[in-house]
Design a protein around this motif. Structure first.
Motif, PDB file in Angstrom:
ATOM      1  N   LYS B  40       0.686  -1.168  -0.012  1.00 35.77           N
ATOM      2  CA  LYS B  40       0.081   0.118   0.085  1.00 35.77           C
ATOM      3  C   LYS B  40       1.028   1.482  -0.081  1.00 35.77           C
ATOM      4  O   LYS B  40       2.150   1.441   0.458  1.00 35.77           O
ATOM      5  N   HIS B  41       0.072   2.221  -0.521  1.00 34.14           N
ATOM      6  CA  HIS B  41       0.838   3.632  -0.520  1.00 34.14           C
ATOM      7  C   HIS B  41       0.180   4.504   0.459  1.00 34.14           C
ATOM      8  O   HIS B  41      -0.955   4.848   0.115  1.00 34.14           O
ATOM      9  N   GLY B  42       0.864   4.759   1.455  1.00 29.46           N
ATOM     10  CA  GLY B  42       0.113   5.389   2.473  1.00 29.46           C
ATOM     11  C   GLY B  42       0.631   6.935   2.416  1.00 29.46           C
ATOM     12  O   GLY B  42       0.213   7.810   1.872  1.00 29.46           O
ATOM     13  N   CYS B  43       1.507   7.254   3.434  1.00 28.61           N
ATOM     14  CA  CYS B  43       2.208   8.460   3.539  1.00 28.61           C
ATOM     15  C   CYS B  43       3.290   8.940   2.390  1.00 28.61           C
ATOM     16  O   CYS B  43       3.369  10.037   2.338  1.00 28.61           O
ATOM     17  N   ASP B  44       4.052   8.005   1.845  1.00 31.61           N
ATOM     18  CA  ASP B  44       5.126   8.328   0.717  1.00 31.61           C
ATOM     19  C   ASP B  44       6.268   8.742   1.574  1.00 31.61           C
ATOM     20  O   ASP B  44       7.102   9.035   0.924  1.00 31.61           O
ATOM     21  N   GLY B  46       7.869   7.530   4.717  1.00 34.78           N
ATOM     22  CA  GLY B  46       8.588   6.654   5.782  1.00 34.78           C
ATOM     23  C   GLY B  46       7.999   6.701   7.180  1.00 34.78           C
ATOM     24  O   GLY B  46       8.440   6.482   8.089  1.00 34.78           O
ATOM     25  N   ASP B  47       6.543   7.383   7.371  1.00 38.43           N
ATOM     26  CA  ASP B  47       5.979   7.434   8.746  1.00 38.43           C
ATOM     27  C   ASP B  47       5.070   6.227   8.924  1.00 38.43           C
ATOM     28  O   ASP B  47       5.000   5.877  10.189  1.00 38.43           O
ATOM     29  N   CYS B  48       4.320   5.610   7.906  1.00 39.09           N
ATOM     30  CA  CYS B  48       3.283   4.885   8.223  1.00 39.09           C
ATOM     31  C   CYS B  48       3.651   3.169   8.205  1.00 39.09           C
ATOM     32  O   CYS B  48       2.972   2.537   8.669  1.00 39.09           O
ATOM     33  N   GLY B  49       4.410   2.794   7.430  1.00 41.69           N
ATOM     34  CA  GLY B  49       4.953   1.518   7.203  1.00 41.69           C
ATOM     35  C   GLY B  49       3.872   0.492   6.315  1.00 41.69           C
ATOM     36  O   GLY B  49       3.995  -0.416   6.366  1.00 41.69           O
ATOM     37  N   ALA B  50       2.782   1.312   5.796  1.00 42.91           N
ATOM     38  CA  ALA B  50       1.868   0.456   4.751  1.00 42.91           C
ATOM     39  C   ALA B  50       2.598   0.000   3.685  1.00 42.91           C
ATOM     40  O   ALA B  50       2.027  -0.950   3.035  1.00 42.91           O
ATOM     41  N   CYS B  51       3.747   0.376   3.245  1.00 47.49           N
ATOM     42  CA  CYS B  51       4.306  -0.111   2.022  1.00 47.49           C
ATOM     43  C   CYS B  51       5.313  -1.052   2.377  1.00 47.49           C
ATOM     44  O   CYS B  51       6.270  -1.149   1.433  1.00 47.49           O
ATOM     45  N   LEU B  61      10.946   0.161   4.023  1.00 46.72           N
ATOM     46  CA  LEU B  61       9.931   0.999   3.656  1.00 46.72           C
ATOM     47  C   LEU B  61       9.935   1.252   2.247  1.00 46.72           C
ATOM     48  O   LEU B  61      10.819   1.934   1.573  1.00 46.72           O
ATOM     49  N   CYS B  63       8.584   2.859  -0.030  1.00 54.29           N
ATOM     50  CA  CYS B  63       8.297   4.315  -0.544  1.00 54.29           C
ATOM     51  C   CYS B  63       9.447   5.272  -0.412  1.00 54.29           C
ATOM     52  O   CYS B  63       9.602   6.066  -1.264  1.00 54.29           O
TER      53      CYS B  63
HETATM   54  S1  FES Z   1       3.960   4.626   2.692  1.00 57.28           S
HETATM   55 FE1  FES Z   1       3.882   5.307   4.629  1.00 57.28          FE
HETATM   56  S2  FES Z   1       6.052   4.632   5.223  1.00 57.28           S
HETATM   57 FE2  FES Z   1       5.901   4.200   3.132  1.00 57.28          FE
END
Ligand code: FES
Ligand SMILES: Cc1cc2nc3c(=O)[nH]c(=O)nc-3n(C[C@H](O)[C@H](O)[C@H](O)COP(=O)(O)OP(=O)(O)OC[C@H]3O[C@@H](n4cnc5c(N)ncnc54)[C@H](O)[C@@H]3O)c2cc1C
Ligand code: SF4
Ligand code: FES
Lengths: 330, 160
Positions: B40-44, B46-51, B61, B63
């Motif tokens: 997944k593409h979350g924050c882009d 490095g904050d969220c870990g979705a990627c 990460l 992104c």
């Molecule tokens: S998209 Fe949030 S850390 Fe990569």
């Protein structure tokens, strides 16, 4: 779309936006904040490794990853606050790729700076859209016009340990000279596009020294601090480096003096707040937090180390300097 | 104008060779030309870990990872986790405990846990929480994720 170069010589690793771990650079790239080619330091030799420095100190290469720094037994034993901060900031995956050098030279996380819709001092513009905004992230003790707190936690550790940094080709400089006094709003540090940060040199641990790190943050992990402190204490010696309050990493000599005198900290931070150049309703709340943060570290360290006892023998009498005979006119 | 580069690596065991732009991220390559949209593409930033994906076995990460930096690497994504025999125990435990609500964070949590259980099968509570410190979830409140992770860990331990 930016180009990416992969030089294999130190002399070629100039002219462009250097990328070490990329955790700051990629963020700015995604926000349209990087126009220059990216110079990836991945294959550049001689930036790695933790090793002894002459005289019992430690040399930490700029390419050392934060996770490696945190786990290094020598760092843990001699400079524990540096290891704790390196192992506690951001999140595990950032620490696995982010480098020591990048953490020292990262750019501000100010939301206005990172937004492509603004062009503030730090983005090469002429104003600060954040000026006058009442926001707890802002740095009340900033002396220049930029109110964004300096982002680097590890710079605080370097200040607390009186470290020096090796800049190529400039040479070995004090940490304070790496960052300047904050009056120049345009940059977070003084390293130019023609220079490379090679390493930091930590002086040998002082006898009886202790050190510690504490931050006030809304979340225990993966969050930036409102206020953070790194203390380095030894008998008759105190260093208090403070983050979240200044636009450059800075020590607070008033707190150091209070610790050495055993004086309460609240009056000290109240005086600082009263004269803070950028105090606002929100940032005023950070001053009591600063006092509590320092107290927490002191308590964790078991108190301020007692000054060495005065020598029990009578020191030899020092003869009074002879009064020079008045010179006669010739 | 920057010139595209050829990138050769493996994704979920399959060799892949494609042209990438020099500053393209691993996430962009996975979700774009490779059509692996499970990551997944979350924050882009490095904050969220979705990627989160695994690069040579380690969580990264994607992104903020340059695709060209993955030359020769072994990349594993959420699409490679289940087997024809069924979901991975982590996926099954997330399902069982309803540890996914919107589900956007789930692939990242699963990849982080895959790495943790491979590297430190006996991770204690503190180590588990620390490992998950790179992954944000805005729906579940984490309790169900931690419960699912502990159950999956026990199943992993029983299998080995
Ligand atoms: S998209 Fe949030 S850390 Fe990569
Ligand atoms: C969720 C989150 C929370 C965070 N919290 C904190 C925190 O609390 N405290 C903190 O300090 N940081 C924090 N960070 C930031 C993180 O520590 C930095 O992004 C990281 O340390 C930068 O290192 P890097 O190697 O990735 O640098 P890069 O992004 O590669 O580079 C950063 C800058 O340094 C320059 N640079 C790097 N190496 C050299 C060199 N050798 N010579 C010259 N220039 C160089 C680059 O040109 C660039 O301008 C956080 C980040 C995230 C995502
Ligand atoms: S506070 Fe500093 S970084 Fe933020 S907008 Fe103002 S000048 Fe730019
Ligand atoms: S389930 Fe929605 S973010 Fe985690």
């Amino acid at each position: 779309m930016s180009d990416v170069r992969h030089p294999t010589l130190r002399a070629q690793a100039i002219w462009g936006e250097r990328r070490a771990g990329g955790t700051d650079v990629m963020d700015r790239l995604h926000h349209g904040r990087i126009a220059a080619p990216i110079v990836d330091l991945r294959d550049v030799p001689g930036l790695d490794g933790v090793g002894p420095a002459p005289g019992g100190g430690l040399r930490v290469g700029s390419a050392v990853r934060l996770a490696e720094l945190a786990a290094d037994e020598r760092v843990r034993a001699g400079w524990p606050a540096l290891a704790d901060a390196a192992g506690g900031l951001a999140n595990p995956q950032i620490r696995n790729v982010a480098t020591f050098g990048g953490s020292l030279l990262q750019r501000t996380r100010c939301a206005w700076f990172r937004s492509p819709d603004f062009r503030c001092y730090k983005a090469g513009g002429t104003g600060c859209p954040a000026a006058g905004v009442d926001h707890p992230w802002h740095a009340p003790l900033s002396t220049g016009p930029c109110v964004a707190p300096h982002p680097s936690t590890l710079a605080l550790a370097l200040l607390a340990f009186d470290a020096k940094v090796e800049i190529e080709p400039r040479g070995l400089i004090e940490v304070a000279a790496l960052y300047g006094d904050g009056m120049a709003a345009g940059a977070e540090h003084t390293v130019t596009e023609e220079e490379l940060l090679v390493a930091a040199i930590l002086p040998p641990p002082r006898p009886g020294a202790v050190s510690g790190w504490f931050r006030v943050a809304s979340r225990g992990r993966a969050e930036w601090p409102l206020v953070e402190v790194i203390l380095h204490l030894a008998p008759g010696f105190a260093r208090v480096a403070v983050g979240g309050m200044h636009s450059v990493p800075a020590r607070v000599p008033e707190l150091e003096a209070a610790l050495l005198a055993g004086a309460p900290l609240d009056p000290v931070v109240a005086t600082l707040a009263a004269s803070a150049p950028h105090a606002s309703t929100s940032t005023r709340t950070k001053f009591p937090q600063l006092a509590r943060a320092v107290e927490i570290v002191v308590a964790r360290l078991g108190g301020v180390p007692a000054a060495l006892p005065a020598p029990s023998f009578a020191p030899p009498a020092v003869p009074a300097p002879a009064t020079p005979a008045p010179r006669g006119r010739r | 104008m920057p010139t595209d580069r050829i990138l050769s690596f493996t994704v979920n065991g399959e060799p892949v060779r494609l042209l990438v732009e020099p500053a393209q991220t691993l996430l962009e390559v996975l979700r774009g030309p490779l059509r692996l949209t499970g990551t997944k593409h979350g924050c882009d930033v490095g904050d969220c870990g979705a990627c989160t994906v695994l690069v040579d076995g380690a969580p990264r990460l994607s992104c903020i990872t340059l695709a060209v930096g993955c030359e020769g690497a072994r990349v594993e994504t959420i699409e490679g986790v289940a087997t024809p025999a069924g979901p991975d125990p982590i996926q099954a435990a997330f399902d069982h405990h309803v540890a996914a609500q919107c589900g956007y964070c789930t692939p990242g949590f699963v990849m982080t846990l895959r790495h943790l259980f491979a590297e430190n099968p006996t991770a204690n509570e503190a180590e588990l929480r620390e490992a998950l410190g790179s992954n944000l979830c805005r729906c579940t409140g984490y309790t169900k994720i931690l419960t699912a992770a502990r159950e999956a860990q026990a199943i992993y331990a029983g299998k080995s």
